[in-house]
Write a protein that holds these residues in place. Structure first.
Motif, PDB file in Angstrom:
ATOM      1  N   ILE A 149       0.829  -1.213   0.000  1.00 41.36           N
ATOM      2  CA  ILE A 149       0.000   0.000   0.000  1.00 41.36           C
ATOM      3  C   ILE A 149       0.867   1.268   0.000  1.00 41.36           C
ATOM      4  N   THR A 152       0.401   5.025   1.609  1.00 43.71           N
ATOM      5  CA  THR A 152      -0.973   5.242   2.062  1.00 43.71           C
ATOM      6  C   THR A 152      -1.124   4.831   3.523  1.00 43.71           C
ATOM      7  N   VAL A 154      -3.681   3.579   6.135  1.00 46.88           N
ATOM      8  CA  VAL A 154      -4.967   2.891   6.036  1.00 46.88           C
ATOM      9  C   VAL A 154      -5.426   2.397   7.405  1.00 46.88           C
ATOM     10  N   ARG A 155      -6.670   2.672   7.734  1.00 44.60           N
ATOM     11  CA  ARG A 155      -7.265   2.100   8.937  1.00 44.60           C
ATOM     12  C   ARG A 155      -7.904   0.761   8.566  1.00 44.60           C
ATOM     13  N   PHE A 156      -7.661  -0.288   9.372  1.00 40.47           N
ATOM     14  CA  PHE A 156      -8.340  -1.543   9.088  1.00 40.47           C
ATOM     15  C   PHE A 156      -9.078  -2.124  10.295  1.00 40.47           C
TER      16      PHE A 156
END
Length: 273
Positions: A149, A152, A154-156
């Motif tokens: 990614i 970036t 990113v919240r998961f």
């Protein structure tokens, strides 16, 4: 910091940020991705007394006035119930009085973002912030950056209160599934940050479980840093985002005991019990 320059682009908003959701009163002022100054004070019981004076002192030290300030970012929690209320109330009051846009920042996201290394090694990193919520529970979430990614952020996993033991099992399962699709050793590193004092045993268990999958787990006790809230808030403002100053409220995540009892009483009255 990962993704900040890309998110901010040519915009360089001057943003003041504060977070009082933890024992550390954290604040900072940034101009775009440049940190002009910051304060970190371990004075949980004095947050309400010191927050306004310290913020004004920081602004003066950075040569920033209410007129030159372009936005206010505030940690909206989860975290200390009283602490969150203090920070959000002060930020809303200043935003309204100075006619400035306000943006909320997840305190857990800011805590995680503060653990991002200045130089990434190219592998994927998961950031797992922890705040103690008592009774074996933690306020926590999960974020990823690097690897496939790239830059970036990113919240998961959403901000939530979870049993630490169950959270460790879930993270270990996720890490195992990840490693099955990425055969190269060391393709994933998990950084567990924040309040580890009361959850060190479970964090060590996560290390053990992930070691079997070839996933490295780093334990990184850390405090809230104002610059993280400021940079995340500046990125939101640069994207044209803002919150409504009147309806903005903290993210309490769970009801207080008094609120639970009140709702139970109201429900009983409605049901005629």
């Amino acid at each position: 910091m990962i993704g900040m320059k890309e998110a901010l682009g040519k915009a360089k908003p001057i943003v003041a940020a504060l977070d009082t959701s933890t024992a550390a009163m954290a604040m900072a002022i940034v101009r775009g991705d440049e940190v002009l100054g910051e304060v970190q004070s371990m004075a949980e019981r004095n947050h309400s007394v010191e927050v306004v004076s310290k913020l004004k002192g920081l602004m003066a030290a950075c040569g920033v006035t209410a007129e030159t300030l372009e936005g206010i970012a505030v940690g909206r929690g989860p975290g200390s119930y009283t602490g969150m209320r203090i920070g959000v109330t002060v930020a809303k009051t200043l935003a309204w009085a100075w006619n400035k846009p306000i943006v909320g920042v997840s305190s857990l996201e800011a805590l995680a973002y503060g653990s991002v290394p200045a130089e990434a090694d190219g592998s994927e990193h998961w950031y797992v912030p922890l705040m103690d919520a008592r009774r074996g529970q933690v306020y926590t979430a999960a974020f990823a950056a690097g690897g496939e990614i790239n830059n970036t952020w990113v919240r998961f996993a959403p901000d939530a209160i979870r049993l630490m033991a169950d959270w460790v099992d879930e993270l270990a399962d996720r890490a195992s599934a990840y490693s099955e699709f990425h055969e190269e050793e060391g393709s994933l590193t998990i950084i567990v940050c924040g309040d580890l004092e009361k959850h060190g045993e479970e964090a060590a268990r996560l290390q053990q479980l992930c070691e079997e999958s070839g996933v490295r787990v780093l334990l990184s006790p850390s405090l809230m840093a104002g610059r993280s809230s400021a940079l995340l808030g500046a990125a939101r403002l640069a994207r044209g985002e803002q919150d409504d100053v009147h309806s903005f409220v903290p993210n309490y995540t769970q009801l207080t005991e008094a609120e639970v009892k009140l709702r139970e009483k109201q429900a009983a009255e409605r049901d005629g019990r």
